[in-house]
Structures are given as structure tokens and as C-alpha cells.
Design a protein around this motif. Structure first.
Motif, short mmCIF file in Angstrom:
data_model
loop_
_atom_site.label_atom_id
_atom_site.label_comp_id
_atom_site.label_asym_id
_atom_site.label_seq_id
_atom_site.Cartn_x
_atom_site.Cartn_y
_atom_site.Cartn_z
N PRO A 17 -12.46 5.33 -5.53
CA PRO A 17 -11.18 4.82 -5.04
C PRO A 17 -11.45 3.63 -4.12
O PRO A 17 -12.47 3.62 -3.43
CB PRO A 17 -10.61 5.99 -4.23
CG PRO A 17 -11.40 7.19 -4.63
CD PRO A 17 -12.74 6.69 -5.05
N ASN A 18 -10.61 2.62 -4.14
CA ASN A 18 -10.79 1.55 -3.16
C ASN A 18 -9.76 1.73 -2.05
O ASN A 18 -9.19 2.80 -1.89
CB ASN A 18 -10.78 0.18 -3.82
CG ASN A 18 -9.38 -0.24 -4.23
OD1 ASN A 18 -8.39 0.38 -3.87
ND2 ASN A 18 -9.30 -1.29 -5.01
N MET A 19 -9.53 0.70 -1.26
CA MET A 19 -8.69 0.89 -0.09
C MET A 19 -7.30 1.42 -0.41
O MET A 19 -6.78 2.27 0.27
CB MET A 19 -8.56 -0.42 0.71
CG MET A 19 -9.78 -0.73 1.54
SD MET A 19 -10.27 0.63 2.61
CE MET A 19 -9.30 0.22 4.05
N MET A 26 0.83 -1.21 0.00
CA MET A 26 0.00 0.00 0.00
C MET A 26 0.86 1.26 0.00
O MET A 26 2.05 1.20 0.23
CB MET A 26 -0.92 0.00 1.23
CG MET A 26 -0.18 0.16 2.55
SD MET A 26 -1.32 0.37 3.91
CE MET A 26 -0.61 1.79 4.71
N MET A 27 0.22 2.33 -0.31
CA MET A 27 0.84 3.64 -0.22
C MET A 27 2.08 3.75 -1.08
O MET A 27 3.11 4.28 -0.68
CB MET A 27 1.25 3.92 1.23
CG MET A 27 0.78 5.26 1.70
SD MET A 27 1.54 5.78 3.17
CE MET A 27 0.96 4.61 4.36
N ASP A 67 2.92 9.31 -7.40
CA ASP A 67 3.42 8.87 -8.70
C ASP A 67 2.33 8.06 -9.38
O ASP A 67 1.55 7.36 -8.73
CB ASP A 67 4.64 7.96 -8.52
CG ASP A 67 5.81 8.72 -7.92
OD1 ASP A 67 5.92 9.93 -8.20
OD2 ASP A 67 6.59 8.10 -7.18
N ILE A 68 2.32 8.14 -10.69
CA ILE A 68 1.46 7.22 -11.46
C ILE A 68 2.24 5.92 -11.59
O ILE A 68 3.30 5.89 -12.22
CB ILE A 68 1.14 7.83 -12.84
CG1 ILE A 68 0.42 9.16 -12.67
CG2 ILE A 68 0.31 6.85 -13.68
CD1 ILE A 68 0.32 9.99 -13.94
N ILE A 69 1.77 4.86 -10.94
CA ILE A 69 2.60 3.66 -10.88
C ILE A 69 2.33 2.71 -12.05
O ILE A 69 3.10 1.80 -12.29
CB ILE A 69 2.44 2.90 -9.53
CG1 ILE A 69 0.99 2.53 -9.26
CG2 ILE A 69 3.00 3.74 -8.39
CD1 ILE A 69 0.82 1.69 -8.00
N VAL A 80 -2.82 4.52 -12.69
CA VAL A 80 -3.05 3.88 -11.39
C VAL A 80 -2.21 4.60 -10.34
O VAL A 80 -1.00 4.76 -10.50
CB VAL A 80 -2.63 2.39 -11.43
CG1 VAL A 80 -2.87 1.74 -10.07
CG2 VAL A 80 -3.38 1.66 -12.54
N LEU A 81 -2.86 5.05 -9.29
CA LEU A 81 -2.15 5.65 -8.15
C LEU A 81 -2.20 4.64 -7.01
O LEU A 81 -3.25 4.07 -6.73
CB LEU A 81 -2.82 6.96 -7.71
CG LEU A 81 -3.04 8.01 -8.79
CD1 LEU A 81 -3.66 9.26 -8.17
CD2 LEU A 81 -1.72 8.37 -9.48
N GLY A 82 -1.07 4.47 -6.36
CA GLY A 82 -1.03 3.49 -5.27
C GLY A 82 -1.55 4.05 -3.96
O GLY A 82 -1.00 3.80 -2.90
N ILE A 83 -2.59 4.81 -4.05
CA ILE A 83 -3.17 5.42 -2.85
C ILE A 83 -4.67 5.20 -2.87
O ILE A 83 -5.25 4.96 -3.92
CB ILE A 83 -2.91 6.93 -2.79
CG1 ILE A 83 -3.51 7.61 -4.04
CG2 ILE A 83 -1.43 7.22 -2.68
CD1 ILE A 83 -3.45 9.11 -3.99
N GLY A 84 -5.28 5.28 -1.74
CA GLY A 84 -6.72 5.07 -1.71
C GLY A 84 -7.29 5.52 -0.39
O GLY A 84 -6.68 6.31 0.33
N ASN A 85 -8.42 4.98 -0.07
CA ASN A 85 -9.10 5.41 1.16
C ASN A 85 -8.21 5.25 2.36
O ASN A 85 -8.30 6.00 3.32
CB ASN A 85 -10.33 4.54 1.39
CG ASN A 85 -11.27 4.66 0.23
OD1 ASN A 85 -11.17 5.59 -0.55
ND2 ASN A 85 -12.17 3.72 0.10
N ILE A 86 -7.37 4.22 2.29
CA ILE A 86 -6.60 3.89 3.48
C ILE A 86 -5.62 4.99 3.86
O ILE A 86 -5.24 5.15 5.00
CB ILE A 86 -5.90 2.54 3.27
CG1 ILE A 86 -5.61 1.89 4.60
CG2 ILE A 86 -4.66 2.69 2.43
CD1 ILE A 86 -5.58 0.39 4.49
#
Ligand SMILES: *Cc1c(COP(=O)(O)O)cnc(C)c1O
Length: 350
Positions: free
Chosen positions: A312-314, A1-2, A233-235, A262-268
Motif C-alpha cells: 500500500p502507498n500513502m 485522500m481517504m 469502497d472500491i473506487i 483500488v481503495l482510496g486508503i493507505g498508510n496515511i
């Protein structure tokens, strides 16, 4: 994550804000409030930068006070209630006396410094103005090893200038006689510092205690600067063709060919798109509705809004990058106060 998310903190802008606060409060000692993980910007990093630039720190809790460099004095703004807390002392800690019972709990081994907190209207805690003399005498008589190093009050309703001026009047009446005898007399916070009338009324005080202004959460329309930005970053990227669905629940159907980032970020990461539900569902719903109605983007490339695709998901957020340079990092509009405190901080000083 993140993956690929960071918070860039501009120490230049914090320095700039500090200078501006000092210009408004000429001659006063500076107490930098770094509670709540320095308002989300990272207590250690901020304290390290400010240690040679301010006179004192202030925090809300003992745990935070222990994270302050030991050669710098730190005022704990809330009272400590039990012996175990006090026994974990460090000598650079200044305690707040906000009720008489605390006096007996302060350990005797160390000649502690304390500030006496005067209640001028908040009615939450504090020594009543009419009791101040008695409390100060009591400390002097019963605990001569304790140094009364300051007296302060909190301006809790600064939107109402008239009320605040009345509060300051009460404070002044109570502590005027200690000016010159007790080193620090303070009341001004960020909102008080911004309000000229309030500032003038606090001329008799000789220190200020500011947080919000320092970090640019307040005062942006008065020339103070924002001090942090989140970047992702756009992963990964891929193309979705017209008519295909994207994301969870088939909630989004591409009307044309779209390049998805895709961004490696979300609700979490507590980015406030549709999270925080557990904490404050009402606020969250309002925010989502507001952003939806305003079509207000929360993700940007430079100054151009970038559309979020679906929900966005988690830990993943999909964005429409059809029209942007995917080598650029994207800026995320989120308050550092709301964002997850474990997001890495990059301190920039140029
Ligand atoms: C948080 C706090 C401050 C700082 O307030 P700002 O509005 O961030 O400047 C000052 N005094 C007390 C007692 C506080 O709790």
C-alpha cells in the motif's frame, strides 16, 4: 485522500456491552470512560449516545472533558497541574486530587467536586493510603467549599489476581470508613469487572469505571460484542494481464489476468499494514511479519479475505478483486485505537 473509508459504530452493541457490565456490577453507579476520543470511536458521538444511559463520564484530559455535554458530570482521571488549566473550568468537571499541592490550585469561586486518587501500588501518582485521612481533613479544613465526591484507585495489574486482591485490600482499609459519607468509592475497570474474584472483593465499592469492555476491545470471549467495523469502497477497477507488473517498485508481477480494485486508503489512514513506523517501528515490523507468515488477510468481503497487491502507498491500496462483487464494500480489520481519528464515523442504532 481517504476516499470512501468509514467506521461504522454499532450503538446497539455498545448498549449491549453496557447492559452486560451493569449486570456484573449490580447496584453500582456507572462511569463510562471515554478518554482517547472514546477509544477511537468518536467522543461526541459516543457521549451523546451514553449520556442518558450512564451516571458519569471519565476522560484523561481537560480538553476532552470540555467536549462532554454540560449537564453530565465528567471526572478527569489525571491531575491538572497549573492555574490556567483550572481557570478554564466548567461546572460539570470533577477533578482528581492525586497530590496535596493541587488542593491549593483549585479556584475558589466554584464549589468544585473532586475525587481523591489513592495509590495502592502503581507508584505513579496518588495519595498514599496512610495519608488519605489527613488529605481529606485538610480539604475539609482549608477548602470547605470543595466537595469530596469520590475516592478511587486503579487496578493496574489485573493479570495477577493475587496482587490485585491485595491492592483492593489496601484500598478497602483506607476508605472503608468513608462509605456512606463520600458518595462514590470505585476501583473496578474492565479487567476487574471480568474477574469474578476481583469483582467480589470490590463489593464494598459502589461505582465502576470501564472503557475497553464497553467498546468490545476486551471480553469478546466472555460474550461482549465488537462495536465497530471499518469499510472501504472500491473506487476503481481495472484488469492487469498475466506477466504485467502492478504497483510501486515492480514488486508484484501478475501470474494470471487479475482484476485490480483500488481503495482510496493507505498508510496515511494508519491502517496498520505497514504504517505507524514513526510511532513504533518494532511493533509494526512484528505485525507485518506476523500477517505475512500467517497469510492473514486484513481486508475482507463479508468473511472472505481479499489479497493486497504489492505494498500500500500513502493513500492508495490495490487489492485483487478477481473473485468478488466489486459493488460490495470491503471491511478493513484495524483497531479503532490505531486508526486515524478523522475517519468519518457512522453511528448505527436500530
Ligand atoms: C483508562 C482508565 C480506566 C478504564 O480502563 P478500561 O480497562 O478501559 O476499563 C479506568 N481508570 C483509569 C484511571 C483509567 O486511566
Amino acid at each position: 485522500m481517504m476516499k470512501g473509508l468509514k467506521c461504522e459504530v454499532s450503538l446497539n452493541n455498545i448498549e449491549y456491552n453496557l447492559e452486560k457490565i451493569k449486570e456484573l456490577n449490580i447496584g453500582k453507579k456507572s462511569i463510562a470512560v471515554v478518554k482517547a476520543n472514546a477509544y477511537g470511536l468518536g467522543l461526541e458521538g459516543i457521549a451523546e449516545f451514553l449520556r442518558d444511559r450512564v451516571d458519569y463520564f471519565a476522560v484523561a484530559e481537560l480538553d476532552e472533558a470540555k467536549r462532554i455535554p454540560e449537564e453530565k458530570e465528567v471526572l478527569i482521571l489525571s491531575p491538572l497541574l497549573n492555574h490556567t488549566d483550572f481557570s478554564e473550568f466548567k461546572e460539570n468537571i470533577i477533578f482528581t486530587i492525586d497530590n496535596e499541592d493541587i488542593i491549593d490550585k483549585i479556584p475558589e469561586e466554584v464549589g468544585y467536586k473532586v475525587h481523591v486518587y489513592v495509590d495502592t501500588g502503581m507508584n505513579r501518582m496518588g495519595i498514599k493510603p496512610q495519608d488519605l485521612d489527613r488529605v481529606i481533613e485538610k480539604i475539609g479544613a482549608q477548602r470547605p467549599e470543595i466537595t469530596i465526591h469520590g475516592i478511587y484507585t486503579h487496578l493496574h495489574n489485573t493479570k495477577d489476581t493475587k496482587y490485585t486482591l491485595k491492592q483492593i485490600g489496601i484500598f478497602k482499609d483506607a476508605c472503608e470508613k468513608y462509605i456512606g459519607k463520600i458518595p462514590l468509592i470505585h476501583a473496578l475497570n474492565s479487567a476487574g469487572t471480568l474477574n469474578e474474584e476481583v469483582r467480589k472483593a470490590c463489593d464494598f465499592t459502589n461505582a465502576f469505571r470501564t472503557g475497553n469492555l464497553l467498546y468490545g476491545y476486551d471480553g469478546l470471549t466472555d460474550g461482549f460484542k465488537k462495536t465497530y467495523s471499518y469499510f472501504a469502497d472500491i473506487i476503481n477497477t481495472y484488469t492487469v494481464h498475466a506477466g504485467e507488473h502492478i504497483g510501486y517498485g515492480l514488486s508484484y508481477k501478475a501470474k494470471k489476468d487479475i482484476k485490480v480494485g483500488v481503495l482510496g486508503i493507505g498508510n496515511i489512514e494508519h491502517l496498520g499494514f505497514n504504517r505507524d513506523v514513526r510511532h513504533n517501528i518494532f511493533y509494526d515490523i512484528l505485525k507485518v511479519i506476523y500477517n505475512h507468515i500467517k497469510k492473514r488477510p486484513v481486508i475482507f468481503e463479508e468473511t472472505t479475505g481479499v489479497g493486497i497487491i504489492g505494498r500500500p502507498n500513502m493513500n492508495i491500496t490495490l487489492v485483487d478483486v478477481s473473485d468478488i462483487d466489486v459493488n460490495n464494500k470491503l471491511r478493513i480489520e484495524v483497531s479503532a485505537i490505531l486508526a486515524d481519528s478523522s475517519i468519518p464515523k457512522i453511528y448505527k442504532y436500530e
